[in-house]
Scaffold this motif. Sequence first.
Motif, PDB file in Angstrom:
ATOM      1  N   LYS A   1      33.023  57.862  41.552  1.00  0.00           N
ATOM      2  CA  LYS A   1      33.261  57.239  42.854  1.00  0.00           C
ATOM      3  C   LYS A   1      34.753  57.305  43.188  1.00  0.00           C
ATOM      4  CE  LYS A   1      28.971  56.058  43.093  1.00  0.00           C
ATOM      5  NZ  LYS A   1      28.331  54.782  43.202  1.00  0.00           N
ATOM      6  N   PRO A   2      35.100  57.230  44.471  1.00  0.00           N
ATOM      7  CA  PRO A   2      36.519  57.171  44.822  1.00  0.00           C
ATOM      8  C   PRO A   2      37.185  55.984  44.111  1.00  0.00           C
ATOM      9  CG  PRO A   2      35.193  57.561  46.772  1.00  0.00           C
ATOM     10  CD  PRO A   2      34.239  57.244  45.654  1.00  0.00           C
ATOM     11  N   LEU A   3      38.339  56.243  43.522  1.00  0.00           N
ATOM     12  CA  LEU A   3      39.059  55.245  42.732  1.00  0.00           C
ATOM     13  C   LEU A   3      40.179  54.614  43.550  1.00  0.00           C
ATOM     14  CD1 LEU A   3      39.739  53.886  39.973  1.00  0.00           C
ATOM     15  CD2 LEU A   3      41.211  55.881  39.522  1.00  0.00           C
ATOM     16  N   ILE A   4      40.237  53.276  43.490  1.00  0.00           N
ATOM     17  CA  ILE A   4      41.309  52.514  44.127  1.00  0.00           C
ATOM     18  C   ILE A   4      42.016  51.738  43.029  1.00  0.00           C
ATOM     19  CG2 ILE A   4      41.892  50.755  45.844  1.00  0.00           C
ATOM     20  CD1 ILE A   4      39.111  51.324  47.123  1.00  0.00           C
ATOM     21  N   ILE A   5      43.347  51.801  43.006  1.00  0.00           N
ATOM     22  CA  ILE A   5      44.079  51.007  42.021  1.00  0.00           C
ATOM     23  C   ILE A   5      44.921  49.944  42.732  1.00  0.00           C
ATOM     24  CG2 ILE A   5      44.093  52.819  40.264  1.00  0.00           C
ATOM     25  CD1 ILE A   5      47.110  53.263  40.979  1.00  0.00           C
ATOM     26  N   ALA A   6      45.036  48.790  42.070  1.00  0.00           N
ATOM     27  CA  ALA A   6      45.803  47.666  42.599  1.00  0.00           C
ATOM     28  C   ALA A   6      46.395  46.911  41.415  1.00  0.00           C
ATOM     29  CB  ALA A   6      44.899  46.748  43.414  1.00  0.00           C
ATOM     30  N   GLY A   7      47.327  46.031  41.701  1.00  0.00           N
ATOM     31  CA  GLY A   7      47.888  45.216  40.631  1.00  0.00           C
ATOM     32  C   GLY A   7      49.386  45.385  40.520  1.00  0.00           C
ATOM     33  N   ALA A   8      50.117  44.588  41.284  1.00  0.00           N
ATOM     34  CA  ALA A   8      51.584  44.553  41.219  1.00  0.00           C
ATOM     35  C   ALA A   8      52.226  45.905  41.516  1.00  0.00           C
ATOM     36  CB  ALA A   8      52.059  44.010  39.875  1.00  0.00           C
ATOM     37  N   LEU A   9      51.629  46.664  42.418  1.00  0.00           N
ATOM     38  CA  LEU A   9      52.216  47.945  42.820  1.00  0.00           C
ATOM     39  C   LEU A   9      53.304  47.701  43.858  1.00  0.00           C
ATOM     40  CD1 LEU A   9      48.929  50.026  43.176  1.00  0.00           C
ATOM     41  CD2 LEU A   9      50.600  50.160  41.318  1.00  0.00           C
ATOM     42  N   ASP A  10      54.378  48.499  43.767  1.00  0.00           N
ATOM     43  CA  ASP A  10      55.459  48.430  44.752  1.00  0.00           C
ATOM     44  C   ASP A  10      56.189  49.765  44.755  1.00  0.00           C
ATOM     45  OD1 ASP A  10      57.212  48.425  42.521  1.00  0.00           O
ATOM     46  OD2 ASP A  10      57.335  46.234  42.521  1.00  0.00           O
TER      47      ASP A  10
ATOM     48  N   LYS B   1      50.644  59.153  39.640  1.00  0.00           N
ATOM     49  CA  LYS B   1      50.657  60.332  38.763  1.00  0.00           C
ATOM     50  C   LYS B   1      49.789  60.118  37.529  1.00  0.00           C
ATOM     51  CE  LYS B   1      55.111  62.101  40.244  1.00  0.00           C
ATOM     52  NZ  LYS B   1      56.555  62.104  40.033  1.00  0.00           N
ATOM     53  N   THR B   2      49.761  58.891  37.033  1.00  0.00           N
ATOM     54  CA  THR B   2      49.016  58.592  35.813  1.00  0.00           C
ATOM     55  C   THR B   2      47.518  58.514  36.052  1.00  0.00           C
ATOM     56  OG1 THR B   2      50.906  57.325  34.997  1.00  0.00           O
ATOM     57  CG2 THR B   2      48.819  56.956  33.893  1.00  0.00           C
ATOM     58  N   THR B   3      47.102  57.909  37.164  1.00  0.00           N
ATOM     59  CA  THR B   3      45.673  57.656  37.381  1.00  0.00           C
ATOM     60  C   THR B   3      45.006  58.564  38.407  1.00  0.00           C
ATOM     61  OG1 THR B   3      46.160  55.999  39.083  1.00  0.00           O
ATOM     62  CG2 THR B   3      45.944  55.209  36.811  1.00  0.00           C
ATOM     63  N   GLU B   4      45.810  59.234  39.229  1.00  0.00           N
ATOM     64  CA  GLU B   4      45.297  60.107  40.290  1.00  0.00           C
ATOM     65  C   GLU B   4      44.215  59.417  41.128  1.00  0.00           C
ATOM     66  OE1 GLU B   4      44.102  63.719  38.383  1.00  0.00           O
ATOM     67  OE2 GLU B   4      46.172  64.312  37.975  1.00  0.00           O
ATOM     68  N   PRO B   5      44.546  58.254  41.703  1.00  0.00           N
ATOM     69  CA  PRO B   5      43.550  57.524  42.495  1.00  0.00           C
ATOM     70  C   PRO B   5      43.355  58.142  43.870  1.00  0.00           C
ATOM     71  CG  PRO B   5      45.655  56.447  42.711  1.00  0.00           C
ATOM     72  CD  PRO B   5      45.853  57.596  41.739  1.00  0.00           C
ATOM     73  N   ASP B   6      42.263  57.770  44.506  1.00  0.00           N
ATOM     74  CA  ASP B   6      42.035  58.171  45.892  1.00  0.00           C
ATOM     75  C   ASP B   6      42.808  57.246  46.835  1.00  0.00           C
ATOM     76  OD1 ASP B   6      39.708  60.275  45.703  1.00  0.00           O
ATOM     77  OD2 ASP B   6      39.250  58.677  44.283  1.00  0.00           O
ATOM     78  N   PHE B   7      42.909  55.955  46.439  1.00  0.00           N
ATOM     79  CA  PHE B   7      43.607  54.938  47.227  1.00  0.00           C
ATOM     80  C   PHE B   7      44.470  54.075  46.318  1.00  0.00           C
ATOM     81  CE2 PHE B   7      39.893  55.757  49.838  1.00  0.00           C
ATOM     82  CZ  PHE B   7      40.278  55.513  51.150  1.00  0.00           C
ATOM     83  N   VAL B   8      45.531  53.538  46.882  1.00  0.00           N
ATOM     84  CA  VAL B   8      46.269  52.442  46.257  1.00  0.00           C
ATOM     85  C   VAL B   8      46.167  51.242  47.191  1.00  0.00           C
ATOM     86  CG1 VAL B   8      47.851  53.868  44.910  1.00  0.00           C
ATOM     87  CG2 VAL B   8      48.471  53.220  47.246  1.00  0.00           C
ATOM     88  N   ASP B   9      46.249  50.035  46.622  1.00  0.00           N
ATOM     89  CA  ASP B   9      46.064  48.807  47.398  1.00  0.00           C
ATOM     90  C   ASP B   9      47.247  47.896  47.102  1.00  0.00           C
ATOM     91  OD1 ASP B   9      45.274  46.263  48.317  1.00  0.00           O
ATOM     92  OD2 ASP B   9      43.172  46.669  47.936  1.00  0.00           O
ATOM     93  N   LEU B  10      47.978  47.512  48.152  1.00  0.00           N
ATOM     94  CA  LEU B  10      49.146  46.652  47.977  1.00  0.00           C
ATOM     95  C   LEU B  10      49.068  45.435  48.862  1.00  0.00           C
ATOM     96  CD1 LEU B  10      50.315  49.828  47.759  1.00  0.00           C
ATOM     97  CD2 LEU B  10      52.361  48.532  47.237  1.00  0.00           C
ATOM     98  N   SER B  11      49.582  44.327  48.357  1.00  0.00           N
ATOM     99  CA  SER B  11      49.712  43.111  49.155  1.00  0.00           C
ATOM    100  C   SER B  11      51.091  42.504  48.893  1.00  0.00           C
ATOM    101  CB  SER B  11      48.591  42.117  48.840  1.00  0.00           C
ATOM    102  OG  SER B  11      48.725  40.978  49.658  1.00  0.00           O
TER     103      SER B  11
END
Length: 193
Positions: free
Chosen positions: A141-150, A159-169
Amino acid sequence: MTKIKICGLMTLDDIKAVNEAKPDLAGFIFAPGRHQINLEQALKMRKELDSSIKSVGVFVNASLDEMLKVINSGAVSMIQLHGNETPDTIKLLQDKNIPVIKVYKPDNLPTSTTADYLMIDSGSGNGKPIQWDKLRIKTDKPLIIAGALDTLNIEQAIKTTEPDFVDLSRGVETDGSKDPIKINKIVQLVHQL
């Protein structure tokens, strides 16, 4: 090109910032917490949000009725599940043509999911960083990564995970509020990767 979701939008100023930056997704949080909004607020923001940016409703163990009320209002077009929702709940949403993002913690990664997207987050939006290089992520499935990204760690995480999306808040906030400069900078950076 990696896509990006800016989550935890709370004000019309936040909407103005994302309209200028053009992320791929915008997140409205209906779950209890610092970024929680109600349906009335979400509808006002959706009305002002650029129509090319899809809105996502974030829920934690909400009732199906509550989620469907938000979807049927037009406030969001996708649902993100951060709790202990069952595959049955996911299927009921999908049966109504609602794309579903299911969130998992790094120490509880599934071998498969019935959701349309798999998201990895360190917790319930708690802003804790993840050691991406230690994870072995396998998903169809399309991968989304989140968690203290900036801006300081986003390139390495991608580069490490090659996600489809990143999620930032929180990673696009200054003093607890969304920062238009940070939003613009991170969207431009991610879209180049």
